[in-house]
Design an enzyme around this catalytic site. Structure first.
Site, PDB file in Angstrom:
ATOM      1  N   TYR A  60       0.813  -1.228   0.000  1.00 22.08           N
ATOM      2  CA  TYR A  60       0.000   0.000   0.000  1.00 22.08           C
ATOM      3  C   TYR A  60       0.848   1.281   0.000  1.00 22.08           C
ATOM      4  CZ  TYR A  60      -3.685   3.317   1.234  1.00 22.08           C
ATOM      5  OH  TYR A  60      -4.553   4.395   1.256  1.00 22.08           O
TER       6      TYR A  60
ATOM      7  N   LYS B 158       1.226   4.165  -3.219  1.00 21.31           N
ATOM      8  CA  LYS B 158       0.876   5.585  -3.152  1.00 21.31           C
ATOM      9  C   LYS B 158       2.096   6.461  -3.476  1.00 21.31           C
ATOM     10  CE  LYS B 158      -3.479   4.991  -2.117  1.00 21.31           C
ATOM     11  NZ  LYS B 158      -4.545   5.310  -3.078  1.00 21.31           N
TER      12      LYS B 158
HETATM   13  P1  NAP Z   1     -13.185   2.219   0.815  1.00 12.80           P
HETATM   14  O1  NAP Z   1     -14.326   2.701   1.634  1.00 12.80           O
HETATM   15  O2  NAP Z   1     -12.700   0.821   0.975  1.00 12.80           O
HETATM   16  O3  NAP Z   1     -13.542   2.508  -0.723  1.00 12.80           O
HETATM   17  C1  NAP Z   1     -12.717   2.060  -1.750  1.00 12.80           C
HETATM   18  C2  NAP Z   1     -13.504   2.142  -3.045  1.00 12.80           C
HETATM   19  O4  NAP Z   1     -12.661   1.689  -4.118  1.00 12.80           O
HETATM   20  C3  NAP Z   1     -14.749   1.255  -3.048  1.00 12.80           C
HETATM   21  O5  NAP Z   1     -15.779   1.908  -3.746  1.00 12.80           O
HETATM   22  C4  NAP Z   1     -14.268   0.031  -3.822  1.00 12.80           C
HETATM   23  O6  NAP Z   1     -15.333  -0.688  -4.435  1.00 12.80           O
HETATM   24  C5  NAP Z   1     -13.400   0.741  -4.851  1.00 12.80           C
HETATM   25  N1  NAP Z   1     -12.555  -0.182  -5.597  1.00 12.80           N
HETATM   26  C6  NAP Z   1     -11.637  -1.066  -5.143  1.00 12.80           C
HETATM   27  N2  NAP Z   1     -11.095  -1.737  -6.162  1.00 12.80           N
HETATM   28  C7  NAP Z   1     -11.701  -1.282  -7.292  1.00 12.80           C
HETATM   29  C8  NAP Z   1     -11.585  -1.598  -8.675  1.00 12.80           C
HETATM   30  N3  NAP Z   1     -10.748  -2.558  -9.112  1.00 12.80           N
HETATM   31  N4  NAP Z   1     -12.333  -0.909  -9.555  1.00 12.80           N
HETATM   32  C9  NAP Z   1     -13.185   0.054  -9.131  1.00 12.80           C
HETATM   33  N5  NAP Z   1     -13.365   0.374  -7.844  1.00 12.80           N
HETATM   34  C10 NAP Z   1     -12.624  -0.291  -6.936  1.00 12.80           C
HETATM   35  O7  NAP Z   1     -11.883   3.115   1.057  1.00 12.80           O
HETATM   36  P2  NAP Z   1     -11.654   4.708   1.177  1.00 12.80           P
HETATM   37  O8  NAP Z   1     -10.970   4.921   2.465  1.00 12.80           O
HETATM   38  O9  NAP Z   1     -12.870   5.466   0.845  1.00 12.80           O
HETATM   39  O10 NAP Z   1     -10.546   4.891   0.038  1.00 12.80           O
HETATM   40  C11 NAP Z   1     -10.687   5.755  -1.064  1.00 12.80           C
HETATM   41  C12 NAP Z   1      -9.302   6.207  -1.486  1.00 12.80           C
HETATM   42  O11 NAP Z   1      -8.732   6.996  -0.437  1.00 12.80           O
HETATM   43  C13 NAP Z   1      -8.314   5.063  -1.732  1.00 12.80           C
HETATM   44  O12 NAP Z   1      -7.523   5.366  -2.871  1.00 12.80           O
HETATM   45  C14 NAP Z   1      -7.457   5.064  -0.471  1.00 12.80           C
HETATM   46  O13 NAP Z   1      -6.184   4.507  -0.706  1.00 12.80           O
HETATM   47  C15 NAP Z   1      -7.403   6.542  -0.186  1.00 12.80           C
HETATM   48  N6  NAP Z   1      -7.026   6.907   1.182  1.00 12.80           N
HETATM   49  C16 NAP Z   1      -7.806   6.502   2.225  1.00 12.80           C
HETATM   50  C17 NAP Z   1      -7.434   6.861   3.501  1.00 12.80           C
HETATM   51  C18 NAP Z   1      -8.242   6.434   4.713  1.00 12.80           C
HETATM   52  O14 NAP Z   1      -7.789   6.657   5.855  1.00 12.80           O
HETATM   53  N7  NAP Z   1      -9.430   5.852   4.530  1.00 12.80           N
HETATM   54  C19 NAP Z   1      -6.282   7.643   3.741  1.00 12.80           C
HETATM   55  C20 NAP Z   1      -5.518   8.040   2.645  1.00 12.80           C
HETATM   56  C21 NAP Z   1      -5.909   7.661   1.368  1.00 12.80           C
HETATM   57  P3  NAP Z   1     -16.026  -1.966  -3.733  1.00 12.80           P
HETATM   58  O15 NAP Z   1     -17.082  -1.422  -2.811  1.00 12.80           O
HETATM   59  O16 NAP Z   1     -16.586  -2.704  -4.900  1.00 12.80           O
HETATM   60  O17 NAP Z   1     -14.958  -2.726  -3.005  1.00 12.80           O
END
Ligand code: NAP
Length: 250
Positions: A165, A169
């Site tokens: 991960y 990034k």
């Molecule tokens: P999340 O709730 O797990 O959402 C991730 C989303 O990505 C879901 O809609 C998932 O769909 C989708 N996804 C995964 N693989 C995919 C694929 N092959 N094609 C299309 N969609 C796909 O996580 P989140 O925290 O909102 O994350 C969103 C972004 O923010 C990510 O890039 C993550 O790395 C980044 N981020 C998050 C945090 C944090 O603390 N949460 C911090 C920094 C960065 P499904 O529902 O079908 O699985």
């Protein structure tokens, strides 16, 4: 003029709130989701709130799905103003979570989504982004991809060990700067956003920010004015109570 914004992985978490945040600002939002049921349910939630939201089937690891999504957006809208590459996964926790416990299978899986998926989706949509007056591309990165922060022993990210991960990034922020250089001197801007540690399924809801808060820096970069930054990693700064948002180190 209405703007059109595609958000990948918009069926839940931060991506859903980015879609809502852009819809609140008047955009037609294209809710990208790999699962049709989850994507349509999220889209209906937004339309029930009075927003113009359309479901787009989009698995960022599937070139056929990407091509079909690009063709549909081209036929419906002819141009795309905003692309938010939000879809992301962490991969499996392996062994003791140290670098040496990483398997190539896990690494490949994470890169397929977080790195290759971003390049594939961006390149497929570039003709439509170029057709917009001043497109904005936002890649959702993370502070855990910052080499400066993760190698600082005083940083809260110093203990990170697993390769997939964080390194995905780091690759994504480099990719962001390379696209930004390509489009410097054009109206297109490409930036990386850090949502900050946000409570979503990604981390078992351990984050201390809400998805709406996590969406804020992404929405800001997606709606930048002509004199806004290009090629930056910008967003939430952990522990910086004076400047909650700002530029992050590489
Ligand atoms: P999340 O709730 O797990 O959402 C991730 C989303 O990505 C879901 O809609 C998932 O769909 C989708 N996804 C995964 N693989 C995919 C694929 N092959 N094609 C299309 N969609 C796909 O996580 P989140 O925290 O909102 O994350 C969103 C972004 O923010 C990510 O890039 C993550 O790395 C980044 N981020 C998050 C945090 C944090 O603390 N949460 C911090 C920094 C960065 P499904 O529902 O079908 O699985």
């Amino acid at each position: 003029m209405t703007t059109t914004a595609l958000i990948t992985g918009a069926n839940k978490g931060i991506g859903f709130e980015v879609a809502r945040g852009l819809a609140v600002r008047g955009a037609t939002v294209l809710v990208g989701a790999r699962d049709e049921g989850r994507g349509r349910a999220a889209t209906e939630k937004l339309t029930a709130e009075g927003f113009d939201a359309r479901f787009v089937h989009l698995d960022v690891t599937d070139s056929g799905s990407i091509d079909r999504a690009a063709a549909w957006i081209g036929a419906e809208f002819a141009a795309l103003d905003v692309l938010v590459n939000n879809a992301g996964i962490t991969g499996e926790l392996e062994g003791d979570g140290k670098a040496s416990a990483t398997t190539l299978a896990n690494l490949r899986k994470v890169y397929e989504t977080n790195v290759f998926g971003v390049v594939a989706v961006t390149n497929a949509l570039l003709p439509l982004l170029r057709a917009a007056p001043a497109a904005r591309i936002v890649n959702v990165a993370s502070e855990v991809g910052s080499l400066t922060l993760t190698t600082d022993p005083e940083s809260p990210f110093a203990a990170l060990g697993a390769i997939p991960y964080p390194s995905s990034k780091t690759a994504l922020t480099m990719i962001t700067t390379l696209y930004a250089k390509e489009f410097a001197g054009t109206p297109i801007k490409v930036n990386a956003a850090n949502p900050g540690y946000t409570a979503t399924d990604l981390n078992g809801h351990t984050g201390f920010r809400t998805p709406a808060q996590g969406a804020e820096p992404i929405v800001w970069l997606a709606t930048l004015p002509a004199d806004g930054p290009n090629g930056k990693h910008w967003g939430h700064r952990w522990g910086d109570t004076e400047h909650e948002y700002g530029e992050l180190p590489w």
